[in-house]
Motif scaffolding. Sequence first.
Motif, mmCIF file in Angstrom:
data_model
loop_
_atom_site.group_PDB
_atom_site.id
_atom_site.type_symbol
_atom_site.label_atom_id
_atom_site.label_comp_id
_atom_site.label_asym_id
_atom_site.label_seq_id
_atom_site.Cartn_x
_atom_site.Cartn_y
_atom_site.Cartn_z
ATOM 1 N N ASN A 1 81.636 95.445 71.492
ATOM 2 C CA ASN A 1 80.941 96.748 72.810
ATOM 3 C C ASN A 1 79.623 96.003 73.671
ATOM 4 O O ASN A 1 78.815 96.180 73.482
ATOM 5 N N ASN A 2 80.137 95.514 74.194
ATOM 6 C CA ASN A 2 79.862 94.594 75.256
ATOM 7 C C ASN A 2 78.106 94.016 74.326
ATOM 8 O O ASN A 2 77.399 93.670 75.019
ATOM 9 N N VAL B 1 86.583 94.542 72.592
ATOM 10 C CA VAL B 1 85.933 93.172 71.941
ATOM 11 C C VAL B 1 86.157 92.428 73.419
ATOM 12 O O VAL B 1 87.295 92.696 74.056
ATOM 13 N N LYS B 2 85.478 91.311 72.874
ATOM 14 C CA LYS B 2 85.392 90.352 74.315
ATOM 15 C C LYS B 2 85.279 88.453 74.038
ATOM 16 O O LYS B 2 84.142 88.946 72.740
ATOM 17 N N ARG C 1 90.290 92.595 74.684
ATOM 18 C CA ARG C 1 90.749 94.021 75.024
ATOM 19 C C ARG C 1 89.924 95.139 73.532
ATOM 20 O O ARG C 1 89.182 94.464 73.700
ATOM 21 N N SER C 2 90.983 96.846 74.135
ATOM 22 C CA SER C 2 90.196 97.518 72.980
ATOM 23 C C SER C 2 91.494 97.241 71.948
ATOM 24 O O SER C 2 92.010 97.023 71.576
ATOM 25 N N ILE C 3 90.629 97.644 70.399
ATOM 26 C CA ILE C 3 91.273 97.226 69.948
ATOM 27 C C ILE C 3 90.544 99.050 68.748
ATOM 28 O O ILE C 3 89.346 99.581 68.582
ATOM 29 N N THR D 1 91.305 98.053 55.839
ATOM 30 C CA THR D 1 92.610 98.155 56.605
ATOM 31 C C THR D 1 92.476 96.239 56.960
ATOM 32 O O THR D 1 91.299 96.143 56.955
ATOM 33 N N VAL D 2 93.287 94.868 56.659
ATOM 34 C CA VAL D 2 92.748 93.772 57.121
ATOM 35 C C VAL D 2 94.075 93.437 58.045
ATOM 36 O O VAL D 2 94.961 93.700 58.173
ATOM 37 N N GLU D 3 92.533 92.999 59.411
ATOM 38 C CA GLU D 3 93.829 92.519 60.963
ATOM 39 C C GLU D 3 93.067 91.672 60.927
ATOM 40 O O GLU D 3 92.277 90.674 61.115
ATOM 41 N N HIS D 4 94.105 90.485 61.262
ATOM 42 C CA HIS D 4 94.227 89.590 62.163
ATOM 43 C C HIS D 4 94.052 89.474 64.082
ATOM 44 O O HIS D 4 94.763 89.469 64.259
ATOM 45 N N PHE D 5 92.755 88.943 64.363
ATOM 46 C CA PHE D 5 93.070 88.583 65.716
ATOM 47 C C PHE D 5 93.022 87.005 65.960
ATOM 48 O O PHE D 5 91.951 86.193 66.720
#
Length: 491
Positions: free
Chosen positions: A69-70, A90-91, A102-104, A110-114
Motif C-alpha cells: 500500500n505504497n 504490492v509493488k 499488482r493487487s492481492i 493461508t500460506v501464499e507464495h509470490f
Amino acid sequence: MDYLDPLKNRRDKRLLFIGYFLITIMIALTTLVLFYVTEGFGVNGNGSVIQNSLLFFSSQPNPANIYINNKLFSSQTNTSFLLPAGTYNVKIARSGYTPWQRSIIVNGGTVEHFDYPFLFPSKLITTNLMSIDSLPTLDTQSLDRRWLLVSNPNQFNQFFLYDLNNPTNNPVIDTIPTSVISTAKTSQSWKVIQWSSDNQHLILEHIYDGQTEFILVDIQNPALSVNLTKTFTNLSFDKIVMINNQYNYYYLYNSTSQQLSSVSLASPQVINMTLYNILAFKAYSNNIILFATNDTSKSGKVLIEEQVGSKVYIIKSLNSASRYLLNLTSYNSIPYVVIGDSNSDKIYIYQDPISQLNNNPTLSPGPIQVLLIQNPSYISFSDSSQFVVAENMNHFAVYNFQSGYAYNYSIKSQLDQPQTNAVWMDGDRLTYVSNGNLIVFDYDGANLRVLSKSNPSLLSFFNKNYSDIFSILDNNNSSSSYFTETSLVAQ
C-alpha cells in the motif's frame, strides 16, 4: 498425626482437585491459543481479533524493495511475513528496473507464495553479435534452452548451431547429408515438430513439392540424422510425436485412416500398438494417451477417452467439432486433464479423472473448473505445469492449479502473423510478438511490458537463467540479418 485428621484430608483433596482443574484449564487455553495462532489469528493494536496469512515474496533479480500500500516494507525479497486478511497493493522495485506490481487479496489463515515477480530493466540494450547473409526461415531452441538451431538461408540442408552459454562464439555448421532428404523440384521448407529431452535430437518436417517427410536431426552428429518417413516404410503417416520426448520411440498418426500406432526406431518394422477412429490425440509419459474418437453409437457425438497402459477410460462426450483441444499434465504429483473444442466456448479441467472413475465407475468424472473462452484454438501448460492457458489469438483464459483461481482477460496488442498463439516464457509469464515487438505479461494479464524487437516468423528465445533474449532480426539497410542479444540485467 495429620493423616488421621478427616477435616484436613478433605481440605487437601479439595485443593488437589482444584489444582488439577486449574492445570486442565491452562492446558485447554494453551491449546486454544496455539490453534488460533496456527490458524493465523492475532490481536491488532486496537485489541480486535484478526486473522493473518503467511506470505512469501521472492524476485528476479534479488534483493528488491517491497512496498505494501505504497509503504516501504522493512525487509527485501526474499522474505516472508504475516498480513491480516484484506486487499493490498504490492509493488516490488529495484533501481534500474521497471517495478512489478499488482493487487492481492489475502483471505487469512493461508500460506501464499509470490515467488514469480520478474523485474525487467527500465532500459533494454540490444547488441548485434554477428551477421547472417540473409534472413533465415527457421530458428528453434532446445528444451534446456542452451542450443539455438538456425537454418542457413543460402543452403537448405545446412544449419547454424549457436551455444547460448557462449553466444559470442561462432556457430557450429550442421550439415544434414543430402541422401537423408528427398530432392525438391519446385519448393521446399522446414517446420519444427519436437525436441528430444536429450537436447541433441529434434524432428523437422521437410515440406517439398506438395509432400512431407520427417527428419530426425542429430545436432551434435548431423551425419547420423535419419529420414523417419523412409525408416517406417510399413506405415503411412502425416503426424509424428516422440513418446515421452524420447527420440527412439514414436506415435505415428494417419489423419486419413484415423489410425494411431506406436513404433520403435530400434525395430522399425514392428508395430507395438494401434488405435483406430482417432480424431485427435495427446500423449503423456510412456503409456498414457488422451484422444478423441468417433467410434460411438451416438450420432454427432465424439468421445474423449484416456488410455493408461492397456485400459481405456471414457472422460467426456463432446459434440462434433472441426478441432479438438486435448492436453494433460501432472502438478504436485496430481494428474490433470484439459478438454475442449474449437466450436464451443468451454474448456473443461479435470483433476485425476481416472481415480474418479475407478472409485465410482457408474458416474462420469466431474471437472474442477470450466474456463469460458469463445472458439478456443490452443491450450498449453506453463513450464512448471502450475497454469493452463486456453487462447483465441489475444484472448486468454487461465487456471492456477495451485490456488484454484481462474482468470479471463484480453490483451489489446494483436498477434503479428503468422503467430496463432502466445507461448510461455517460463512458469509464470506469456509472450508473443505484436507490431514487431516482443511483449511479456504475467499469467493473469498483469505487468505487461514491451521488450525488444522480434520477428514473428522466427520468434525470440531466453537463455537458461533468463538473463538475455536472443533474436534473429533483419538489417533494414540491406538483405542481411543479425543474431542479436538483449540483456535483461540493468547496466
